[in-house]
Design a protein around this motif. Sequence first.
Motif, mmCIF file in Angstrom:
data_model
loop_
_atom_site.group_PDB
_atom_site.id
_atom_site.type_symbol
_atom_site.label_atom_id
_atom_site.label_comp_id
_atom_site.label_asym_id
_atom_site.label_seq_id
_atom_site.Cartn_x
_atom_site.Cartn_y
_atom_site.Cartn_z
ATOM 1 N N ASP A 67 -19.125 4.163 -5.667
ATOM 2 C CA ASP A 67 -19.027 4.692 -4.297
ATOM 3 C C ASP A 67 -19.407 6.182 -4.234
ATOM 4 O OD1 ASP A 67 -16.853 5.944 -5.477
ATOM 5 O OD2 ASP A 67 -15.351 4.706 -4.486
ATOM 6 N N TYR A 96 0.815 -1.223 0.000
ATOM 7 C CA TYR A 96 0.000 0.000 0.000
ATOM 8 C C TYR A 96 0.851 1.277 0.000
ATOM 9 C CZ TYR A 96 -4.004 3.017 0.866
ATOM 10 O OH TYR A 96 -4.977 3.979 0.752
ATOM 11 N N SER A 125 -7.331 -1.249 -1.721
ATOM 12 C CA SER A 125 -8.214 -2.297 -1.186
ATOM 13 C C SER A 125 -9.470 -2.561 -2.020
ATOM 14 C CB SER A 125 -8.637 -1.922 0.234
ATOM 15 O OG SER A 125 -9.531 -0.818 0.181
ATOM 16 N N GLY A 126 -9.946 -1.558 -2.739
ATOM 17 C CA GLY A 126 -11.213 -1.730 -3.473
ATOM 18 C C GLY A 126 -12.411 -1.824 -2.535
HETATM 19 C C1 LIG Z 1 -11.964 13.894 -6.966
HETATM 20 C C2 LIG Z 1 -12.133 12.771 -5.988
HETATM 21 C C3 LIG Z 1 -13.344 12.089 -5.932
HETATM 22 C C4 LIG Z 1 -13.543 11.047 -5.008
HETATM 23 N N1 LIG Z 1 -14.748 10.425 -4.974
HETATM 24 C C5 LIG Z 1 -14.978 9.479 -4.031
HETATM 25 C C6 LIG Z 1 -16.265 8.876 -3.910
HETATM 26 O O1 LIG Z 1 -17.202 9.221 -4.645
HETATM 27 N N2 LIG Z 1 -16.439 7.933 -2.955
HETATM 28 C C7 LIG Z 1 -15.419 7.524 -2.140
HETATM 29 O O2 LIG Z 1 -15.625 6.650 -1.288
HETATM 30 N N3 LIG Z 1 -14.191 8.098 -2.219
HETATM 31 C C8 LIG Z 1 -13.948 9.053 -3.132
HETATM 32 N N4 LIG Z 1 -12.708 9.634 -3.206
HETATM 33 C C9 LIG Z 1 -11.671 9.259 -2.212
HETATM 34 C C10 LIG Z 1 -10.736 8.107 -2.652
HETATM 35 O O3 LIG Z 1 -10.186 8.383 -3.909
HETATM 36 C C11 LIG Z 1 -11.465 6.779 -2.685
HETATM 37 O O4 LIG Z 1 -12.067 6.542 -1.428
HETATM 38 C C12 LIG Z 1 -10.549 5.598 -2.983
HETATM 39 O O5 LIG Z 1 -9.912 5.780 -4.224
HETATM 40 C C13 LIG Z 1 -11.381 4.323 -2.988
HETATM 41 O O6 LIG Z 1 -10.641 3.221 -3.382
HETATM 42 P P1 LIG Z 1 -10.195 2.095 -2.349
HETATM 43 O O7 LIG Z 1 -11.320 1.666 -1.495
HETATM 44 O O8 LIG Z 1 -9.486 1.044 -3.131
HETATM 45 O O9 LIG Z 1 -9.201 2.937 -1.446
HETATM 46 P P2 LIG Z 1 -7.991 2.531 -0.492
HETATM 47 O O10 LIG Z 1 -6.819 3.324 -0.942
HETATM 48 O O11 LIG Z 1 -7.827 1.084 -0.369
HETATM 49 O O12 LIG Z 1 -8.412 3.167 0.909
HETATM 50 C C14 LIG Z 1 -9.233 2.483 1.846
HETATM 51 C C15 LIG Z 1 -10.361 3.391 2.238
HETATM 52 O O13 LIG Z 1 -9.852 4.575 2.832
HETATM 53 C C16 LIG Z 1 -10.682 5.670 2.485
HETATM 54 N N5 LIG Z 1 -9.915 6.626 1.674
HETATM 55 C C17 LIG Z 1 -8.897 6.392 0.842
HETATM 56 N N6 LIG Z 1 -8.468 7.539 0.282
HETATM 57 C C18 LIG Z 1 -9.264 8.507 0.765
HETATM 58 C C19 LIG Z 1 -9.331 9.908 0.573
HETATM 59 N N7 LIG Z 1 -8.479 10.556 -0.220
HETATM 60 N N8 LIG Z 1 -10.279 10.597 1.229
HETATM 61 C C20 LIG Z 1 -11.142 9.981 2.062
HETATM 62 N N9 LIG Z 1 -11.124 8.658 2.285
HETATM 63 C C21 LIG Z 1 -10.190 7.943 1.653
HETATM 64 C C22 LIG Z 1 -11.816 5.121 1.641
HETATM 65 O O14 LIG Z 1 -12.907 4.853 2.478
HETATM 66 C C23 LIG Z 1 -11.214 3.862 1.080
HETATM 67 O O15 LIG Z 1 -12.178 2.907 0.699
HETATM 68 C C24 LIG Z 1 -12.483 10.673 -4.128
HETATM 69 C C25 LIG Z 1 -11.273 11.358 -4.200
HETATM 70 C C26 LIG Z 1 -11.095 12.389 -5.117
HETATM 71 C C27 LIG Z 1 -9.769 13.099 -5.162
#
Ligand SMILES: Cc1cc2nc3c(=O)[nH]c(=O)nc-3n(C[C@H](O)[C@H](O)[C@H](O)COP(=O)(O)OP(=O)(O)OC[C@H]3O[C@@H](n4cnc5c(N)ncnc54)[C@H](O)[C@@H]3O)c2cc1C
Length: 495
Positions: free
Chosen positions: A425, A266, A280-281
């Motif tokens: 999401d 990560y 993580s997705g």
């Molecule tokens: C322009 C923009 C739009 C976004 N839109 C969304 C959206 O609609 N829904 C959404 O859930 N997230 C959003 N995010 C935040 C983040 O990009 C996603 O949560 C993340 O990419 C989800 O993939 P993952 O679960 O594999 O994340 P991982 O990297 O595996 O992270 C685990 C969890 O941590 C939290 N997390 C991770 N990065 C962030 C972050 N930057 N801010 C807040 N929480 C975070 C999320 O809950 C995520 O599921 C956005 C970010 C940006 C910059």
Amino acid sequence: MATATASASSLIGSTAVQLGRIRVLKEGINQLHKPQSSSTKTGPVVYWMFRDQRLRDNWALIHAVDQANRLNVPVAVAFNLFDQFLGAKARHLGFMLRGLQQLHHEIEQTLQIPFFLFQGEAIDTIPQFVNECGASLLVTDFSPLRQVRGWKEEMIKRVPDYVSIHEVDAHNIVPLWKTSDRLEDYARTIRPKINKLLPEYLIEFPTLKPQTKKWDASKRSIDWEKLIENVTSKGAEVPEVEWCKPGEIVALEKLKVYSRTKLMNYAADRNNPMKPEAVSGLSPYLHFGQISAQRCALEARRFHKLYPQAVDKFLDELIVWRELADNFCYYEAHYDSFRGAAGWAHTTLIDHSLDKREHIYTVEQLEKAQTADPLWNASQLEMVHHGKMHGYMRMYWAKRILEWTSSPQEAVEVAVYLNDKYHIDGRDPNGYAGIMWSICGVHDNGFQERPVYGKVRSMTYAGCTRKFDVAGYIAYVKKLVRDVKKQKGETVLNR
Ligand SMILES: Cc1cc2nc3c(=O)[nH]c(=O)nc-3n(C[C@H](O)[C@H](O)[C@H](O)COP(=O)(O)OP(=O)(O)OC[C@H]3O[C@@H](n4cnc5c(N)ncnc54)[C@H](O)[C@@H]3O)c2cc1C
């Protein structure tokens, strides 16, 4: 990141968490005007489930059952399906309803808690149900979004005076109102507040106790297939995605596999869109509450000794940045418009609002990925067809929209519209905070001044080529889109 020290089974710890987690919205015991009949006093506890759609690791459900046992009354779960919620389409509603279908089956079979599904407006259906079943207590989960807060305010007026309403923050690890009573400007200001409270809140969940009194109504059937068919045909414009299977069992399995096999990468690879498996997705499951962030944190923490850096970074995103997003949406009324920009960013963006833009695209051109930037187009297509854009690309995607629309106001509107329409999401505080971070400097500092962006941090195509294999990502998305289209039986042009 502080690590929690509370014993996993600490009863004192879990009681403290319970108390801190709950906010009494209405303790309307107006006995002078409304003497209570004994039948009213023995009514069930109703849990209006909204954001936390799971039966495991759910503080709101734990609290509802606990209260029901204390009062020696049954508990029921009520869910309201809106005709329309913030433009949700088949992709979102299909995922949600399929998850709820599993929940309905499991909660009634294994816990013998009845699940009631209503259709319409929650401000009508939930108070009506509370009235009809003579509920003594209404428990609800927490969301910082204005629509949900508005419904609760209305419900407070509509349920009988003697019904208390308890709101339980089952989404954040540290309840929002415990962490901070103000808008936090940065991750660095909220982080110490959260870390200080984590030993108290990041603990193992207590086991859900059996109910002392069960609901004696006969089983109601819900025609899930018909409901799903209805919502998915109505919202077919944005179809469901095959790769993301709904439900809490799948979510927990995904968490386990990820923590064991990929979490170690990560810290190094999370910002590389060519390595999507490094993240993580879990966001669709977290968004619909099909998994608890607290469970994710507990699971990830088990690997801290093995991969401290990766686990710390993951916990920082999962806890600090996610809870910061809830804080932003709760304390900033304009969380999804330019009016909610950071003060310094508002000024600089206005100063640069008349700067010449190299391109101005219509919403339709953006939606169809018809810009001159192949990298941006790929990210847009990843979102439209795959339903989830890589986190790093989300920042680039939103920032470029600022460059290609006529004002920062319009940029935020377009980004929110597209994000919420296509991301599985979407409509999440993380999305609003992410867009506001990218375009409006929220939770960020000023950088060197540039046209259009002013002092807001910019991201460029050239910068991306230095960070990852841009051509590889574009090819990867092309294949992704081709595969999705093939699955749907659409003709694929081999371009
Ligand atoms: C322009 C923009 C739009 C976004 N839109 C969304 C959206 O609609 N829904 C959404 O859930 N997230 C959003 N995010 C935040 C983040 O990009 C996603 O949560 C993340 O990419 C989800 O993939 P993952 O679960 O594999 O994340 P991982 O990297 O595996 O992270 C685990 C969890 O941590 C939290 N997390 C991770 N990065 C962030 C972050 N930057 N801010 C807040 N929480 C975070 C999320 O809950 C995520 O599921 C956005 C970010 C940006 C910059």
